[in-house]
Design an enzyme around this catalytic site. Sequence first.
Site, PDB file in Angstrom:
ATOM      1  N   ASP A 187      54.499  -2.825  -2.996  1.00 54.63           N
ATOM      2  CA  ASP A 187      54.244  -1.702  -2.095  1.00 54.63           C
ATOM      3  C   ASP A 187      55.557  -0.928  -1.938  1.00 54.63           C
ATOM      4  O   ASP A 187      56.172  -0.611  -2.958  1.00 54.63           O
ATOM      5  CB  ASP A 187      53.645  -2.192  -0.769  1.00 54.63           C
ATOM      6  CG  ASP A 187      52.913  -1.076  -0.054  1.00 54.63           C
ATOM      7  OD1 ASP A 187      52.215  -0.293  -0.726  1.00 54.63           O
ATOM      8  OD2 ASP A 187      53.050  -0.948   1.171  1.00 54.63           O
ATOM      9  N   ASP A 245      52.460  -5.053  -7.446  1.00 54.11           N
ATOM     10  CA  ASP A 245      53.662  -4.320  -7.005  1.00 54.11           C
ATOM     11  C   ASP A 245      54.097  -4.844  -5.648  1.00 54.11           C
ATOM     12  O   ASP A 245      53.403  -5.638  -5.023  1.00 54.11           O
ATOM     13  CB  ASP A 245      53.315  -2.825  -6.890  1.00 54.11           C
ATOM     14  CG  ASP A 245      52.153  -2.626  -5.920  1.00 54.11           C
ATOM     15  OD1 ASP A 245      52.395  -2.514  -4.721  1.00 54.11           O
ATOM     16  OD2 ASP A 245      50.977  -2.622  -6.371  1.00 54.11           O
TER      17      ASP A 245
END
Length: 287
Positions: free
Chosen positions: A214, A212
Amino acid sequence: MTRAMIGVIGGSGLYQMDSLTEAEEHIVETPFGRPSDVVVTGKVNGTQVAFLARHGKGHRLIPTEIPYRANIYALKSLGVRYLISVSAVGSLREEICPLDMVLPDQFIDLTKHRISTFFGNDTVAHVSMARPVCPMLSDLLAQAIESQNFTDLKLHKGGTYVCIEGPSFSSVAESHWYRSMGANIIGMTNMPEAKLAREAQISYATLALATDYDCWHPKEEHVTADIAIANLMKNAEHAQSVLSSAISLIDQKRPISIAHNALNSSLVTPLAAMSAEAGNRLNILLQ
Ligand SMILES: CSC[C@H]1O[C@H](OP(=O)(O)O)[C@H](O)[C@@H]1O
Ligand SMILES: Nc1ncnc2[nH]cnc12
């Protein structure tokens, strides 16, 4: 008990090694309690390996609850000299996309509630963490990744992994702060694992798998466990093939590592000045 020179700690999504044959499970007791789960030894292409699921099978331990000292001590007591840590991470850089692989060479430790040393209680040592990752081990991981000819992911050699306490993900302000520190990826588990591996004189390198962005990215969704888990499964599949190849390379090359004699220049308390109990406790680390 079966011994293994190469150890693998599997993180989120990696709870077993598919290529392991002749698997045996060991319940290992250590002076620092029991590890996260049984240690599984077995063979990968004929090479003896010890595998441990960091969060336990079924992912039962939050990062703060992981018995880091018991994990490293247990692996060392089985003979591990090279340790590959597999970890899910968030990306703090545009160019590191979800599913990419990163081989970090630095860590920033922002954890708050973890014991990060085997020393104390009658024994003092100050190991160097200037170069926390073994460059030779990381190079072998890079070779293993490159040999897979992945078309759907990039490899990033080097970078700084910032380790937070968790288990919550970061705020937007924190995420920007970590970027301003120069961190490239974020996770919750490699500290104190890397410090303890160094104290145990084990060569350590991380295979980080991005899941991802973040929450700093203006266009990408803020990380949630669901987003991370969706990518974990694909990452774990990639990691399985990289591990098989890396294990054969490590067994062939058996690189020299500064970690292997880290305590030669770091132990402050002479062995003769330690209590018998402290000497016994540290004996495994000194081997
Ligand atoms: C489920 S995503 C967050 C979780 O994943 C990472 O763990 P690991 O390094 O064991 O793969 C991260 O540090 C968090 O614990
Ligand atoms: N964004 C993130 N922060 C901390 N740990 C993670 N593990 C995977 N993604 C993460």
